[in-house]
Structure formats: C-alpha cells, structure tokens
Design a protein around this motif. Sequence first.
Motif, PDB file in Angstrom:
ATOM      1  N   SER A 115    -101.733  67.744  62.273  1.00 31.52           N
ATOM      2  CA  SER A 115    -102.817  66.770  62.294  1.00 31.52           C
ATOM      3  C   SER A 115    -102.439  65.609  63.194  1.00 31.52           C
TER       4      SER A 115
ATOM      5  N   MET B 239    -102.190  62.635  62.373  1.00 26.99           N
ATOM      6  CA  MET B 239    -101.272  61.729  61.686  1.00 26.99           C
ATOM      7  C   MET B 239     -99.822  62.072  61.958  1.00 26.99           C
ATOM      8  N   GLU B 240     -99.564  63.319  62.389  1.00 28.66           N
ATOM      9  CA  GLU B 240     -98.192  63.703  62.718  1.00 28.66           C
ATOM     10  C   GLU B 240     -97.643  62.862  63.873  1.00 28.66           C
TER      11      GLU B 240
ATOM     12  N   LEU C  76     -97.740  59.781  64.169  1.00 29.51           N
ATOM     13  CA  LEU C  76     -97.107  58.592  63.602  1.00 29.51           C
ATOM     14  C   LEU C  76     -96.114  58.930  62.502  1.00 29.51           C
ATOM     15  N   ARG C  77     -96.322  60.069  61.828  1.00 28.50           N
ATOM     16  CA  ARG C  77     -95.475  60.426  60.684  1.00 28.50           C
ATOM     17  C   ARG C  77     -94.126  60.960  61.127  1.00 28.50           C
ATOM     18  N   CYS C  78     -94.116  61.791  62.156  1.00 30.15           N
ATOM     19  CA  CYS C  78     -92.881  62.413  62.623  1.00 30.15           C
ATOM     20  C   CYS C  78     -92.148  61.469  63.580  1.00 30.15           C
TER      21      CYS C  78
ATOM     22  N   ARG D 272     -93.595  60.176  67.054  1.00 31.15           N
ATOM     23  CA  ARG D 272     -93.964  58.763  67.066  1.00 31.15           C
ATOM     24  C   ARG D 272     -93.429  58.075  68.321  1.00 31.15           C
TER      25      ARG D 272
END
Length: 550
Positions: free
Chosen positions: A325, A327-328, A330-332, A336
């Motif tokens: 997704s 959001m990955e 920023l999450r990973c 990032r």
Amino acid sequence: MAFNDLLLQVGGAGRFQQIQVTLVVLPLLLMASHNTLQNFTAAVPTHHCRPPADTNLSKDGELDAWLPRDRQGRPESCLRFTSPQRGLPFPNGTETNGTGATEPCTHGWIYDNSTFPSTIVMEWDLVCSRRALRQLAQSLYMVGVLLGAMIFGHLADRLGRRKVLILNYLQTAVSGTCTAFAPSFPVYCAFRLLSGMSLAGISLNCMTLNVEWMPIHTRACVGTLIGYVYSLGQFLLAGVAYAVPHWRYLQLLVSVPFFAFFIYSWFFIESARWYSSSGRLDLTLKALQRVAWINGKREEGASLSMEVLRASLQKELTLGKGQASAMELLRCPALRRLFLCLSMLWFATSFAYYGLVMDLQGFGVSIYLIQVIFGAVDLPAKLVGFLVINSMGRRPAQMASLLLAGICILINGVVPQDQSIVRTSLAVLGKGCLAASFNCIFLYTGELYPTVIRQTGLGMGSTLARVGSIVSPLVSMAAEIYPSVPLFIYGAVPVAASAATVFLPETLGQPLPDTVQDVENRRRGKRRQQRQERKQMVPLQASAQAKDGL
C-alpha cells in the motif's frame, strides 16, 4: 532477482520491445502539446474597448474619439471615454486624448485577430477584470495532473499498467474532443481538468511499462528516448499551432489522435514483471511465451514452464504475493528514505523549471519561435544527461543537473538587468539542466522503487512535481519586494535538493527490485560492504603503522 535473465532468454531488446516501445512513446508527442497548449489557445491579442453599438466606425476618427491613450500613445485596453472626445489630439501622443471621464468596457472589446483569429480569451472575454480566469484554466489543468498522478499511479499497481493506459487514452480522447466543443468557460475548465488527469496517467505508465519490459543495459536508452520524444512534441506544437491558429480546431487536432492510440493499445502486452510481483504466475508465463514468439525465440519460450518460473522467481512469489500500500512509503524505513529524498528532487525540479520558464518570456520574438527555442534547448541537454547517466551513473547525473541549474539561476539574480545576452544564456543553460533533471528523475525513480509499489511511488513523485509547478507562480509575487528575490528562491531550492542524492543508492547496471524486501536487502548489502571495507582498512593501517615504527 532472475527476471532480467528471463527477459534476455526471450529475446532481450528484440522485435517486441522495439514495437511496443515505439507505440507506447508515440502519444507523448501530443502529450507535450497538451501541456503547453494554452500558450496558443489562450493567447492574449491586442485589444481595446468596443464603442456603443450606434457608433459609426466607418467615419474617420470616430473610434479614436472613444479610446483614451496610455503613456506610450497606445489605446487603453480596459477603459473608454463615457462620451466621444473629438478634437485635435496631443501632438506628442504621450498623454490621454482629451480630459473626459472614463469607464470600463461595458460593450465588450475589439481584438486584433491578425495573429490569432480565435482564442478562448477572445471568445469569452478573459481580459481586464476577468483576466485571472485565463490563469485559472491552466491552474485547473495542473490540478488535474496532480490528481491523475495520485489516482492512476495507485490504480496501475492494483490493476496493471496496460489497463490504466487504455483508460487514459480513452479519457484523453473524449475529454480533449469535448474541450474543443465546450459551449462555455466552466465546461472548458472541467474538461481540461479531466485531460490533465489522464495525461498524468499516460506519462507515468508509459515510462513504467517500457522499463519493466527492457533488459538492464537498455533502460537508460528508453528513458532518454522518452525525453526526446517529449521535446520533439514541443517542436510539433509550434508547427501545428502556426498552421491551425483557431483554438477549437487546434484543440481538436491534438485530441482526436488519442482515439487511434486507444484502439491499438489493446494490443499491448501487460508487464510480466507486474504479473509476477502480483503472484499471477500463469499470466507471467503466457506473457513471456508470447514475447518469445514475437522475438523469434520460440524454442526458448517453449522451454519455459510453471516449474521453471517457480524456481527462477521463488522470492518474488513468496514475498510479493500481496500488493504494497501507499502507506508502506512511510512505514518501511528503506522506502521512507527513498520517498523523502525523491520527493525533494521531484518538487525542486518542477518548481525551478516552471519558475525559469516564466522568466524566459522576455525574448521579444514570435511566440512560435519561443516554443521552438524551448524545445531546442532540451535536445543537447538530454544528450549530455544520457551520456552521464550511462557512464557515471544516475546519482551523479541527478546531482549535477540540479546543482548546475540552481547555480545558473542564482547567478542570474545578480547579473544586471541590462545584460540581456548574459541573462538569457544563463536562463537557457538552467532550463536545459532542469530538462535533463526531469529525464533522469523519471528513470531513477522507476529503478529505485520495487515493482509492487513502483507506480504508486512514481505517482507520488509526480504529485510533488505538480505541487512545485503550482507553488512556483506564487513565488514570482516576491518581485514586489525586490526584483531578484524570485530568482534567488528558484535557484536555492534545487541547490539544496541536490544534496538529497547523497542518501540514494546508485542503480547503474543493477536489476530492478521487485519487492520491498529487495530494497531492504540492497540497503543492508551496502552497509555490509561498508563494514567489510572498514575491516579491510584496519589491517592495512596497522601494517603501515608497524612499518613506520621500524
């Protein structure tokens, strides 16, 4: 990552790649036309107020009696006398023709149609108090590009590159054609916004679909080819606009061909790399075998099987079954870092590019010649960029192009206004560097992000670029404080953003990552290599110290 070996097995850059790349990049000729189309369809001709309907314009001096003059002796564009001011004009022509009261143009305007027989400005009177609406139309187009980058970038990772391209071609054809028949200005703006959305999707998916079907050693060539096609599109627009000056016919001429692009796009073959990253091994096999057949590698294609693909693409199947997704990003941690650094590069390139283009309007020549100059500047710049990309790598090319562009703009800010040749030369050099930066950032971004989120990453990068193009005109208002302030800002941003390339890995000669895990492994491998180099340095330093002691 054995996918590159599979591509080489089924023909590498064979007949299929040559045909599909050609067909995919062909629409970019007209995409360049759409991006700068309003330079011609919304051109502002010389104009002045229309006298009352009962005025006898065939009578000598009757029109002049209604028109006040500015300090240069030219008729005012937005004012007229409330009553005709007949009598002898002032001999020097530098003051208003009479002392009568003036009023806005209540009966409309008379336009000089010697250069442009019809534009949206003339048709809907987008002058004087309504002149801001002309910029609104272009701003809404850029908003559409921004929305399209976000929406279609994500959809391409979910639905595939081919399906989204087909949809984008149809949307561009329909919305562009409807724009040519728009009965009112609001309808025109709505269809221009839809065109911007679809053209953003075409730009993103064109690069990705081509890169994912090409072997490692040819990717830079494909990226450079796309850049050159876009530049040739700027030449094409100058010629077409000169031949077809009526805005409706011009809009129709650059939109109808997308119906043909829509028809032949059904014959595109979906990215086998995207199929494999989505866990659809059966479709991956069919796509590779079809490409092998087109490339004349039937035996190699027949040797492929589900078992061979499972063995070759085991990691992609185990780690890439689910789509990542947005959001990955920023999450990973690894993604990032890529996202933040690439966002700075996209924003800075677009921000400075559009700021510089606005500063290049003072050539004092025909608008058609200016369009040709803008296209001509890109050709040598992109050639030099290609040579640097292929020889030294993506990271040095990206850093050098942004840094040199920023320096040129900053120097332009301190050069005296009367040094027009020096200022123009610096501006042209800066624009060429930014064109090379755009060429590099498209390729670099596609090579850094993994397949499962590549289009989403490209879409987010393009979104930041559109934000830069929207913010850029606002900075020009800082000229009211000091004339060179905008140039200092336009130059400082790319210089600062060029430092972000230090935190990005080099991708020259490297296989494309397919999963988020590939990006993590690349990052860990770099760290491991650095630790090994440090360990190797310790014995060498100790040996050197021992020799010094002896």
